[in-house]
Design a protein around this motif. Sequence first.
Motif, mmCIF file in Angstrom:
data_model
loop_
_atom_site.group_PDB
_atom_site.id
_atom_site.type_symbol
_atom_site.label_atom_id
_atom_site.label_comp_id
_atom_site.label_asym_id
_atom_site.label_seq_id
_atom_site.Cartn_x
_atom_site.Cartn_y
_atom_site.Cartn_z
ATOM 1 N N ILE A 102 6.365 3.519 -8.811
ATOM 2 C CA ILE A 102 5.906 1.862 -8.325
ATOM 3 C C ILE A 102 4.228 1.744 -8.189
ATOM 4 N N ALA A 103 4.183 2.940 -8.039
ATOM 5 C CA ALA A 103 1.683 2.899 -8.651
ATOM 6 C C ALA A 103 1.552 2.528 -9.694
ATOM 7 N N GLY A 104 2.689 3.064 -11.047
ATOM 8 C CA GLY A 104 2.461 2.942 -12.319
ATOM 9 C C GLY A 104 1.638 4.200 -12.421
ATOM 10 N N HIS A 105 1.677 4.884 -11.785
ATOM 11 C CA HIS A 105 0.667 6.163 -11.696
ATOM 12 C C HIS A 105 1.364 7.900 -11.221
ATOM 13 N N HIS A 106 1.050 8.843 -11.482
ATOM 14 C CA HIS A 106 1.340 10.037 -10.819
ATOM 15 C C HIS A 106 1.101 10.186 -9.967
ATOM 16 N N ILE A 107 1.756 10.329 -8.474
ATOM 17 C CA ILE A 107 1.832 10.184 -7.082
ATOM 18 C C ILE A 107 2.665 11.442 -6.819
ATOM 19 N N VAL A 108 1.778 12.619 -5.959
ATOM 20 C CA VAL A 108 3.094 13.341 -5.688
ATOM 21 C C VAL A 108 3.213 13.687 -4.146
ATOM 22 N N GLY A 109 4.231 14.171 -3.645
ATOM 23 C CA GLY A 109 4.424 14.581 -2.194
ATOM 24 C C GLY A 109 5.054 13.218 -1.840
ATOM 25 N N ASP A 110 5.383 13.481 0.150
ATOM 26 C CA ASP A 110 5.906 12.183 0.068
ATOM 27 C C ASP A 110 4.632 11.204 0.460
ATOM 28 N N ALA A 111 4.840 10.332 0.400
ATOM 29 C CA ALA A 111 4.340 8.621 0.340
ATOM 30 C C ALA A 111 5.261 7.379 1.336
ATOM 31 N N ILE A 112 4.116 6.758 1.875
ATOM 32 C CA ILE A 112 4.342 5.713 2.938
ATOM 33 C C ILE A 112 4.272 4.685 2.184
ATOM 34 N N VAL A 157 0.900 -1.287 -0.065
ATOM 35 C CA VAL A 157 0.088 -0.019 0.247
ATOM 36 C C VAL A 157 1.174 0.870 0.008
ATOM 37 N N LEU A 158 0.247 2.266 -0.603
ATOM 38 C CA LEU A 158 1.005 3.839 -0.946
ATOM 39 C C LEU A 158 0.189 4.583 0.469
ATOM 40 N N ILE A 159 0.298 4.847 1.020
ATOM 41 C CA ILE A 159 0.148 6.435 2.122
ATOM 42 C C ILE A 159 0.499 7.289 1.560
ATOM 43 N N VAL A 160 -0.751 8.152 0.858
ATOM 44 C CA VAL A 160 -0.830 9.737 0.250
ATOM 45 C C VAL A 160 -1.370 10.807 0.190
ATOM 46 N N ASN A 161 -0.940 11.891 0.268
ATOM 47 C CA ASN A 161 -1.560 12.891 0.922
ATOM 48 C C ASN A 161 -2.749 12.978 0.079
ATOM 49 N N GLU A 162 -3.904 12.704 0.469
ATOM 50 C CA GLU A 162 -4.925 12.965 -0.528
ATOM 51 C C GLU A 162 -5.655 14.201 -1.928
ATOM 52 N N GLU A 163 -5.024 15.466 -1.035
ATOM 53 C CA GLU A 163 -4.858 16.967 -1.778
ATOM 54 C C GLU A 163 -4.026 17.127 -2.387
ATOM 55 N N GLY A 164 -2.632 16.606 -2.032
ATOM 56 C CA GLY A 164 -1.299 16.624 -3.073
ATOM 57 C C GLY A 164 -1.585 17.405 -4.141
ATOM 58 N N LEU A 207 -4.024 19.544 -5.829
ATOM 59 C CA LEU A 207 -4.299 20.967 -4.284
ATOM 60 C C LEU A 207 -3.524 21.386 -3.929
ATOM 61 N N TYR A 208 -2.835 21.151 -3.260
ATOM 62 C CA TYR A 208 -1.349 22.000 -2.459
ATOM 63 C C TYR A 208 -0.393 21.993 -3.536
ATOM 64 N N GLY A 209 -0.631 21.325 -4.590
ATOM 65 C CA GLY A 209 0.864 21.547 -5.541
ATOM 66 C C GLY A 209 1.696 20.834 -5.369
ATOM 67 N N PHE A 210 2.007 19.615 -4.388
ATOM 68 C CA PHE A 210 2.874 19.022 -4.482
ATOM 69 C C PHE A 210 3.997 18.663 -5.534
ATOM 70 N N PRO A 211 5.161 18.342 -5.531
ATOM 71 C CA PRO A 211 6.135 17.996 -5.792
ATOM 72 C C PRO A 211 5.971 16.817 -6.704
ATOM 73 N N ARG A 212 5.807 16.358 -7.743
ATOM 74 C CA ARG A 212 5.879 14.576 -8.158
ATOM 75 C C ARG A 212 6.614 13.982 -6.907
ATOM 76 N N ASN A 213 6.556 12.733 -6.660
ATOM 77 C CA ASN A 213 6.680 11.955 -6.628
ATOM 78 C C ASN A 213 7.528 10.895 -7.325
ATOM 79 N N ASN A 214 8.991 10.555 -7.717
ATOM 80 C CA ASN A 214 9.192 9.917 -8.364
ATOM 81 C C ASN A 214 9.523 8.641 -8.109
ATOM 82 N N GLN A 215 9.812 7.829 -7.179
ATOM 83 C CA GLN A 215 9.760 6.379 -6.660
ATOM 84 C C GLN A 215 8.993 6.352 -6.357
ATOM 85 N N ALA A 216 8.125 6.829 -5.947
ATOM 86 C CA ALA A 216 6.755 6.273 -5.562
ATOM 87 C C ALA A 216 5.799 5.924 -6.900
ATOM 88 N N THR A 217 5.410 7.529 -7.803
ATOM 89 C CA THR A 217 5.131 7.102 -9.148
ATOM 90 C C THR A 217 5.858 5.683 -9.686
#
Length: 79
Positions: A61-71, A40-47, A49-59
């Motif tokens: 792993i997930a296979g789609h765009h993830i922003v901000g810090d992720a667990i 499971v990736l735990i991410v910010n639900e509103e990332g 909206l807040y303009g968080f930067p792209r998280n290349n590692q999480a992206t």
Amino acid sequence: MAVLLKADGSKQIDVDISTLKKMQEFVGGYVEFVYLRDKVLIVNEEGLLYGFPRNNQATEIAGHHIVGDAILCGINEIN
């Protein structure tokens, strides 16, 4: 063992995700769960909206765009 994947590319190993509050502190707000096969990736639900930067590692792993810090953790680690 939960791993914090920071948007800046760094990692923090074995983070404590025993409470919702701790998860929220790591991702900077409301949490959203992105379910993968056995992880499971735990991410910010509103990332976005807040303009968080792209998280290349999480992206990657997930296979789609993830922003901000992720667990990244195992499904069985979520209480």
